[in-house]
Motif scaffolding. Structure first.
Motif, PDB file in Angstrom:
ATOM      1  N   TRP A  52       0.746  -1.229   0.156  1.00  0.00           N
ATOM      2  CA  TRP A  52       0.158  -0.054  -0.010  1.00  0.00           C
ATOM      3  C   TRP A  52       1.017   1.384  -0.105  1.00  0.00           C
ATOM      4  CZ3 TRP A  52      -1.600   3.293   4.554  1.00  0.00           C
ATOM      5  CH2 TRP A  52      -2.590   4.017   4.301  1.00  0.00           C
ATOM      6  N   ALA A  56       1.635   4.213  -3.171  1.00  0.00           N
ATOM      7  CA  ALA A  56       1.474   5.595  -2.747  1.00  0.00           C
ATOM      8  C   ALA A  56       2.870   6.112  -3.361  1.00  0.00           C
ATOM      9  CB  ALA A  56       1.052   5.725  -1.317  1.00  0.00           C
ATOM     10  N   ILE A  60       0.016   8.692  -7.975  1.00  0.00           N
ATOM     11  CA  ILE A  60      -1.394   8.531  -7.791  1.00  0.00           C
ATOM     12  C   ILE A  60      -2.446   7.322  -8.361  1.00  0.00           C
ATOM     13  CG2 ILE A  60      -1.925  10.374  -9.686  1.00  0.00           C
ATOM     14  CD1 ILE A  60      -4.019  11.447  -7.529  1.00  0.00           C
ATOM     15  N   TYR A  63      -1.783   4.210  -6.447  1.00  0.00           N
ATOM     16  CA  TYR A  63      -2.359   4.352  -5.158  1.00  0.00           C
ATOM     17  C   TYR A  63      -3.884   4.259  -5.343  1.00  0.00           C
ATOM     18  CZ  TYR A  63      -4.055   6.639  -0.762  1.00  0.00           C
ATOM     19  OH  TYR A  63      -4.473   6.890   0.376  1.00  0.00           O
ATOM     20  N   TRP A  82      -7.325  -9.217   8.372  1.00  0.00           N
ATOM     21  CA  TRP A  82      -6.211  -8.607   8.764  1.00  0.00           C
ATOM     22  C   TRP A  82      -6.468  -7.957  10.291  1.00  0.00           C
ATOM     23  CZ3 TRP A  82      -4.084  -3.351   7.853  1.00  0.00           C
ATOM     24  CH2 TRP A  82      -2.758  -2.959   8.173  1.00  0.00           C
ATOM     25  N   VAL A 128     -13.607  -0.564  14.795  1.00  0.00           N
ATOM     26  CA  VAL A 128     -13.000  -0.169  13.940  1.00  0.00           C
ATOM     27  C   VAL A 128     -13.530  -0.112  12.608  1.00  0.00           C
ATOM     28  CG1 VAL A 128     -10.824  -0.741  12.320  1.00  0.00           C
ATOM     29  CG2 VAL A 128     -10.416  -0.614  15.079  1.00  0.00           C
ATOM     30  N   LEU A 131     -16.268   2.780  12.750  1.00  0.00           N
ATOM     31  CA  LEU A 131     -15.514   4.237  12.647  1.00  0.00           C
ATOM     32  C   LEU A 131     -15.107   4.339  11.107  1.00  0.00           C
ATOM     33  CD1 LEU A 131     -13.437   4.261  15.737  1.00  0.00           C
ATOM     34  CD2 LEU A 131     -15.000   5.794  15.301  1.00  0.00           C
ATOM     35  N   GLY A 132     -14.560   3.212  10.675  1.00  0.00           N
ATOM     36  CA  GLY A 132     -13.948   3.208   9.331  1.00  0.00           C
ATOM     37  C   GLY A 132     -15.061   3.600   8.424  1.00  0.00           C
ATOM     38  N   MET A 135     -15.987   7.082   8.815  1.00  0.00           N
ATOM     39  CA  MET A 135     -14.742   8.193   8.063  1.00  0.00           C
ATOM     40  C   MET A 135     -15.180   8.202   6.634  1.00  0.00           C
ATOM     41  SD  MET A 135     -13.266   9.845  10.626  1.00  0.00           S
ATOM     42  CE  MET A 135     -11.990  10.321   9.843  1.00  0.00           C
ATOM     43  N   ALA A 136     -15.418   7.030   6.037  1.00  0.00           N
ATOM     44  CA  ALA A 136     -15.312   6.739   4.595  1.00  0.00           C
ATOM     45  C   ALA A 136     -16.625   7.700   4.303  1.00  0.00           C
ATOM     46  CB  ALA A 136     -15.183   5.455   4.275  1.00  0.00           C
ATOM     47  N   GLN A 139     -19.419   5.558   1.853  1.00  0.00           N
ATOM     48  CA  GLN A 139     -18.807   5.269   0.458  1.00  0.00           C
ATOM     49  C   GLN A 139     -19.061   3.699   0.285  1.00  0.00           C
ATOM     50  OE1 GLN A 139     -14.899   6.590  -0.552  1.00  0.00           O
ATOM     51  NE2 GLN A 139     -15.562   8.613   0.161  1.00  0.00           N
TER      52      GLN A 139
ATOM     53  N   ILE B  54      -7.506   4.501   9.573  1.00  0.00           N
ATOM     54  CA  ILE B  54      -9.048   4.962   9.803  1.00  0.00           C
ATOM     55  C   ILE B  54      -9.073   6.336   9.544  1.00  0.00           C
ATOM     56  CG2 ILE B  54     -10.901   5.099  11.409  1.00  0.00           C
ATOM     57  CD1 ILE B  54     -10.030   2.708  12.874  1.00  0.00           C
ATOM     58  N   ILE B  57      -8.976   6.965   5.743  1.00  0.00           N
ATOM     59  CA  ILE B  57      -9.961   5.940   4.616  1.00  0.00           C
ATOM     60  C   ILE B  57     -10.702   6.826   3.659  1.00  0.00           C
ATOM     61  CG2 ILE B  57     -12.163   4.548   4.820  1.00  0.00           C
ATOM     62  CD1 ILE B  57     -11.172   3.099   7.003  1.00  0.00           C
ATOM     63  N   GLY B  58     -11.177   7.851   4.028  1.00  0.00           N
ATOM     64  CA  GLY B  58     -12.050   8.773   3.162  1.00  0.00           C
ATOM     65  C   GLY B  58     -11.285   9.825   2.505  1.00  0.00           C
ATOM     66  N   TYR B  61      -6.176  11.926  -2.335  1.00  0.00           N
ATOM     67  CA  TYR B  61      -4.675  11.337  -2.373  1.00  0.00           C
ATOM     68  C   TYR B  61      -3.740  12.529  -1.516  1.00  0.00           C
ATOM     69  CZ  TYR B  61      -0.053  10.053  -4.629  1.00  0.00           C
ATOM     70  OH  TYR B  61       1.101   9.632  -4.781  1.00  0.00           O
ATOM     71  N   PHE B  64      -3.952  12.245   2.193  1.00  0.00           N
ATOM     72  CA  PHE B  64      -3.194  11.142   2.541  1.00  0.00           C
ATOM     73  C   PHE B  64      -1.758  11.487   2.478  1.00  0.00           C
ATOM     74  CE2 PHE B  64      -0.374   7.553   0.968  1.00  0.00           C
ATOM     75  CZ  PHE B  64      -0.251   6.844   2.140  1.00  0.00           C
ATOM     76  N   LEU B 131       8.148   8.951  -0.027  1.00  0.00           N
ATOM     77  CA  LEU B 131       7.142   9.523   0.144  1.00  0.00           C
ATOM     78  C   LEU B 131       7.477  10.992   0.803  1.00  0.00           C
ATOM     79  CD1 LEU B 131       4.468   6.943   1.254  1.00  0.00           C
ATOM     80  CD2 LEU B 131       4.091   8.668  -0.758  1.00  0.00           C
TER      81      LEU B 131
END
Lengths: 139, 133
Positions: A52, A56, A60, A63, A82, A128, A131-132, A135-136, A139, B54, B57-58, B61, B64, B131
């Protein structure tokens, strides 16, 4: 079977690890086996973390390919496995560290801490992911 | 406890110890301690990493990259990568030593574990540096 006392030392039967197939399941053995299995799973998990970061670092496009893979059904299953493995190995690792300083060795404590590890790993994983998703932004 | 009781070094010639295959080739204690010190370091690092993942996540780029390129993130990521692969290499080594009894296969697997852990750790560290720099 080779004599364990009078045979030359190098030919003596060395103690072996328990055969998992014939070992009666108990909370102590199950938590021990799971510690190893999650440890093996996490060895691949940390490779995924590196890939991952490498995606990155590469730019882009890679990524976003990686992000798309992680959001695919296979990616989500891998991340779910995981995250549970991580929290399980973390909680049971802390249990191991307490044993190393001599705490919690009696059977009732060991049984209770075993169930506590399974429960806390599961609760932490659910937390988690909730929460994930928050935060997303759904989506 | 080894095959000679609590004090494996006591009243035993080196030859006798070699024939008994020694106590995990005399490296058992340092391996045991290193595995635990690594695990201890990984406790706070794991919480930090899970929080960081976490929280992004949203993210776009750019967001991040803002996180990943900061000096503190890069340092902690590098720390996490090194501690994780060291911990993984030691843990996988013990699993192989416990369950693989064919000497040649065992030696090959142990070499494979060390080489791949070292290689992926390098990829991780170089990615973090690329990075951040």
């Amino acid at each position: 079977m080779i004599d364990t006392v009078s045979a030359p030392a190098a030919k003596r039967q060395r103690p072996l690890s328990p055969h998992l197939q014939i070992y009666k399941p108990q909370i102590t053995s199950i938590t021990s086996i799971l510690h190893r299995l999650t440890g093996i799973a996490l060895s691949f998990g940390v490779v995924l973390l590196v890939l991952w970061l490498a995606s990155a670092a590469n730019g882009i496009e890679t990524y976003e390919q990686m992000q798309n893979f992680l959001r695919s059904p296979l990616g989500l299953v891998m991340l779910a496995g995981w995250s549970w493995s991580l929290f399980y190995h973390l909680a049971n690792g802390i249990r191991h560290l307490f044993w190393d300083i001599g705490w919690g060795y009696d059977i009732p404590t060991m049984t209770a801490s075993g169930y506590a590890v399974l429960a806390s790993a599961t609760v932490a994983t659910v937390l988690v992911w909730v929460l994930g998703f928050m935060m997303a932004g759904g989506q | 406890m080894g095959p000679y009781g609590k004090n494996p070094g006591r009243l035993i010639t080196p030859l006798k110890r070699v024939r008994g295959l020694g106590v995990s080739r005399e490296e058992g204690t340092s391996h045991f301690i290193a595995q635990r010190v690594n695990g201890l370091a990984l406790i706070p690092l794991t919480f930090w990493l899970v929080y960081g993942v976490i929280a992004h996540i949203g993210s776009s780029y750019a967001e991040f990259m803002d996180w990943a390129t900061s000096l503190s993130t890069a340092t902690l990521l590098a720390f996490t990568i090194m501690a994780s692969f060291w911990h993984a290499a030691m843990g996988l080594q013990v699993v192989v030593e416990d369950y693989v009894h064919h000497e040649f296969v065992k030696v090959c697997l142990l070499a494979l574990i060390r080489i791949s852990c070292f290689g992926f750790a390098l990829l991780g560290l170089i990615s973090v540096l690329k990075l951040a720099l």
